[in-house]
Write a protein that holds these residues in place. Structure first.
Motif, PDB file in Angstrom:
ATOM      1  N   MET A 137      53.680 -12.149  39.020  1.00  0.00           N
ATOM      2  CA  MET A 137      52.889 -13.249  40.341  1.00  0.00           C
ATOM      3  C   MET A 137      54.340 -14.561  40.427  1.00  0.00           C
ATOM      4  N   ARG A 138      54.389 -14.741  41.631  1.00  0.00           N
ATOM      5  CA  ARG A 138      55.403 -16.090  41.931  1.00  0.00           C
ATOM      6  C   ARG A 138      54.804 -17.348  42.007  1.00  0.00           C
ATOM      7  N   ILE A 139      55.135 -18.072  42.557  1.00  0.00           N
ATOM      8  CA  ILE A 139      54.993 -19.051  42.733  1.00  0.00           C
ATOM      9  C   ILE A 139      53.537 -19.429  43.935  1.00  0.00           C
ATOM     10  N   GLY A 140      54.353 -19.117  44.754  1.00  0.00           N
ATOM     11  CA  GLY A 140      53.508 -18.582  46.158  1.00  0.00           C
ATOM     12  C   GLY A 140      52.681 -18.302  46.957  1.00  0.00           C
ATOM     13  N   GLU A 141      52.811 -16.540  45.766  1.00  0.00           N
ATOM     14  CA  GLU A 141      51.467 -15.648  45.499  1.00  0.00           C
ATOM     15  C   GLU A 141      50.474 -16.312  44.852  1.00  0.00           C
ATOM     16  N   LEU A 142      50.493 -17.239  43.547  1.00  0.00           N
ATOM     17  CA  LEU A 142      49.756 -17.892  43.252  1.00  0.00           C
ATOM     18  C   LEU A 142      48.837 -19.122  44.018  1.00  0.00           C
ATOM     19  N   ALA A 143      49.740 -19.819  44.821  1.00  0.00           N
ATOM     20  CA  ALA A 143      49.713 -20.406  45.365  1.00  0.00           C
ATOM     21  C   ALA A 143      48.660 -20.063  46.587  1.00  0.00           C
ATOM     22  N   THR A 144      48.883 -19.229  46.818  1.00  0.00           N
ATOM     23  CA  THR A 144      48.090 -18.720  48.534  1.00  0.00           C
ATOM     24  C   THR A 144      47.029 -18.449  47.913  1.00  0.00           C
ATOM     25  N   LEU A 145      46.607 -17.472  46.673  1.00  0.00           N
ATOM     26  CA  LEU A 145      46.270 -17.045  46.206  1.00  0.00           C
ATOM     27  C   LEU A 145      44.673 -18.247  45.742  1.00  0.00           C
ATOM     28  N   ALA A 146      45.178 -19.206  45.192  1.00  0.00           N
ATOM     29  CA  ALA A 146      44.214 -20.629  44.364  1.00  0.00           C
ATOM     30  C   ALA A 146      44.097 -21.041  46.299  1.00  0.00           C
ATOM     31  N   GLY A 147      45.196 -21.136  47.623  1.00  0.00           N
ATOM     32  CA  GLY A 147      44.854 -21.409  48.731  1.00  0.00           C
ATOM     33  C   GLY A 147      45.244 -23.238  48.372  1.00  0.00           C
ATOM     34  N   VAL A 148      46.688 -23.691  47.489  1.00  0.00           N
ATOM     35  CA  VAL A 148      46.857 -24.955  47.573  1.00  0.00           C
ATOM     36  C   VAL A 148      48.437 -24.577  47.978  1.00  0.00           C
ATOM     37  N   SER A 149      49.682 -25.643  47.509  1.00  0.00           N
ATOM     38  CA  SER A 149      50.430 -25.791  48.001  1.00  0.00           C
ATOM     39  C   SER A 149      51.317 -24.582  46.572  1.00  0.00           C
ATOM     40  N   THR A 150      52.713 -24.670  47.021  1.00  0.00           N
ATOM     41  CA  THR A 150      52.724 -24.890  45.329  1.00  0.00           C
ATOM     42  C   THR A 150      53.624 -26.340  45.181  1.00  0.00           C
ATOM     43  N   ARG A 151      53.501 -26.611  46.121  1.00  0.00           N
ATOM     44  CA  ARG A 151      54.274 -28.455  45.209  1.00  0.00           C
ATOM     45  C   ARG A 151      52.408 -28.582  43.817  1.00  0.00           C
ATOM     46  N   THR A 152      51.170 -28.697  44.323  1.00  0.00           N
ATOM     47  CA  THR A 152      50.410 -29.043  43.871  1.00  0.00           C
ATOM     48  C   THR A 152      51.167 -28.382  43.032  1.00  0.00           C
ATOM     49  N   VAL A 153      50.851 -26.933  42.946  1.00  0.00           N
ATOM     50  CA  VAL A 153      50.811 -25.819  41.271  1.00  0.00           C
ATOM     51  C   VAL A 153      52.125 -26.866  40.204  1.00  0.00           C
ATOM     52  N   ARG A 154      53.088 -26.710  41.070  1.00  0.00           N
ATOM     53  CA  ARG A 154      53.990 -28.174  40.184  1.00  0.00           C
ATOM     54  C   ARG A 154      53.590 -29.446  39.675  1.00  0.00           C
ATOM     55  N   HIS A 155      53.159 -29.751  40.756  1.00  0.00           N
ATOM     56  CA  HIS A 155      52.352 -30.872  39.893  1.00  0.00           C
ATOM     57  C   HIS A 155      51.328 -30.508  39.330  1.00  0.00           C
ATOM     58  N   TYR A 156      50.386 -30.351  38.917  1.00  0.00           N
ATOM     59  CA  TYR A 156      50.291 -29.598  37.721  1.00  0.00           C
ATOM     60  C   TYR A 156      50.732 -29.022  36.669  1.00  0.00           C
ATOM     61  N   HIS A 157      51.600 -28.265  36.801  1.00  0.00           N
ATOM     62  CA  HIS A 157      52.890 -28.300  36.016  1.00  0.00           C
ATOM     63  C   HIS A 157      52.942 -29.434  35.393  1.00  0.00           C
ATOM     64  N   HIS A 158      53.463 -30.351  36.119  1.00  0.00           N
ATOM     65  CA  HIS A 158      53.674 -31.657  35.355  1.00  0.00           C
ATOM     66  C   HIS A 158      52.837 -32.652  34.761  1.00  0.00           C
ATOM     67  N   LEU A 159      51.894 -32.615  35.172  1.00  0.00           N
ATOM     68  CA  LEU A 159      50.677 -33.997  34.609  1.00  0.00           C
ATOM     69  C   LEU A 159      49.738 -32.519  33.325  1.00  0.00           C
ATOM     70  N   ASN A 160      50.694 -31.464  32.675  1.00  0.00           N
ATOM     71  CA  ASN A 160      49.977 -30.597  31.871  1.00  0.00           C
ATOM     72  C   ASN A 160      48.342 -30.282  32.083  1.00  0.00           C
ATOM     73  N   LEU A 161      48.364 -29.865  33.224  1.00  0.00           N
ATOM     74  CA  LEU A 161      47.009 -29.315  34.259  1.00  0.00           C
ATOM     75  C   LEU A 161      47.077 -27.868  33.908  1.00  0.00           C
TER      76      LEU A 161
END
Lengths: 258, 258
Positions: free
Chosen positions: B1-25
């Motif tokens: 899965m790439r980030i876009g798929e993951l994001a739509t799957l979870a119903g969030v934006s790719t920015r959100t996913v990257r943000h969570y990475h940044h916060l070690n979430l």
DNA sequence: CTTGACCTTGTCGTAGCGTCAACGTGTCCA
DNA sequence: TGGACACGTTGACGCTACGACAAGGTCAAG
């Protein structure tokens, strides 16, 4: 009055007062010779006026607009809008508390959490200790659960309910064991074909058929073309080559059968 | 899965996913040769887990802590605390809506607004057109109103209720007229002493006595030592020298009387 | 070869202030 | 008189949870 007095009078910090000056919410008063701001009664009135509106939840921008277009039905409209907004907030908070209550009730029984209570019962009934593949299945179910539309969740979960019946669980154990064996096997391993031939008769078929027959809204977003097996692509990446081959063969057989 | 798929799957934006990475979430997944993030099932589970908690209103910091101390009564405590917090929010919103409703009801009658409905009625009864000094008084009352503890507001306002009685209003008119005359007068003007001698017999005395006898909580924050007149310092700065002299004399006379 | 839909990192903006920093002012007390 | 201490000044960065760019690289389709 100097800024500290004004601030304590209004129950805010001096920083807040200066911030309001910066936003033109409050006019800058005259300065004393030493540069200190010298406030008068009217400033205190203006400040508390702002605070009253702010405490009602209005944004500072809105407050400035209202105080600019000063007095009248303008304010009424904003207040009504604000009330509607607050009503919405109450509803969302209520919804959150409901979910929280459900979640808490469930964690009383089983501290798994992080999935819906309904799915939690399914996962509990489905629990298979020690199987890597079963763990993957559980993850997938948990994922599909949280991804599914909350409104349809009950209906969605019923699709998997057959898996939790006692005899299904027993057969499931056996299947998981055989799949686990293929974790390090070669895709050409003889057990692959055997298992693939065996699977369509099992509950797996029933479940796939269930999913296939289910209305679109009950399928996860990426689940296009269930019969074709596309929705398993995510899962494939988690499987060993031999395990993936099993499912590829199963899909082929199912398609041949129509 | 790439980030876009993951994001739509979870119903969030790719920015959100990257943000969570940044916060070690969310752990950074492995990268493909081209640098793209390659997600697996477990990442999707982790992400939706985070989202579930976030949608309940938890802060991302809290979520990280909870997921770190992973599993168990820790979570329960946090959820209970969260529920209490939401309950408080509901209450405050309810209170806001009540105030809003009162304010709206009042603006129906009189679009003065920005003071409490109770004080609005006082101000309406007290209305004296054309007097600068009266305007100052009104400002002061409005200020004291908004500054007073909301819980005690009704009791607080009763302190001023006597001012709204018909004969008091009539005498008030006369007093305001005489005070207005002193706007540009000299502090030594003969009218100053006359008015000062006259005032203590008027309702002003009653009101000051009222304030003096009132429990501390009914006085504005800066109102220390009411009998000594300190609470008038703010008002003094708005008065002319002659007007201020009137009140200084009144204070002296009141103190002499005990 | 271009177009368009993805992906990458990095930076700025949001609301409403809190919290320094680095400094001037004014009063009180030894 | 000098130092402590509480107050004032401006300016700048920090916080939440991302959205919205910029300035590119990657990849499949037409």
């Amino acid at each position: 009055m100097r800024i500290g007095e004004l601030a304590t009078l209004a129950g805010v910090s001096t920083r807040t007062v200066r911030h309001y000056h910066h936003l033109n919410l409050l006019p800058e008063p005259e300065r004393l010779a030493n540069g200190y701001r010298e406030y008068r009664l009217r400033d205190a009135v203006a400040l508390t006026r702002v605070r009253r509106l702010a405490e009602l939840g209005m944004s500072l921008d809105e407050i400035r607009d209202v105080l600019a277009d000063d007095q009248g039905r303008e304010l009424r409209e904003v207040l009504l809008e604000l009330d509607a907004d607050l009503a919405r907030q109450q509803e969302t908070i209520g919804a959150r508390r409901n979910r929280l209550a459900a979640l808490l009730a469930e964690t009383d029984v089983h501290p798994d959490s992080t999935v819906s209570p309904e799915m939690a019962t399914v996962l509990r009934d489905l629990s298979v200790e020690g199987s890597k593949f079963a763990e993957m299945d559980r993850e997938l179910l948990a994922l599909m659960d949280t991804v599914a539309d909350p409104a349809d969740r009950a209906e969605f979960i019923d699709l998997f309910r057959p898996l939790t019946e006692p005899e299904a669980v027993a057969r499931g154990h056996a299947l998981y064991a055989r799949l686990d064996e293929l974790a390090d096997a070669d895709p050409g391993d003889s057990r692959v074909a055997t298992l693939a031939a065996h699977l369509p008769g099992e509950m797996v078929t029933a479940m796939l058929a269930n999913l296939d027959a289910a209305p679109d809204r009950l399928r996860p977003p990426t689940t296009e073309n269930v019969g074709g097996g596309e929705w398993l692509t995510t899962m494939y990446s988690e499987m060993s080559a031999a395990q993936a081959e099993v499912f590829r063969l199963v899909m082929v057989m199912l398609r041949e059968r129509g």
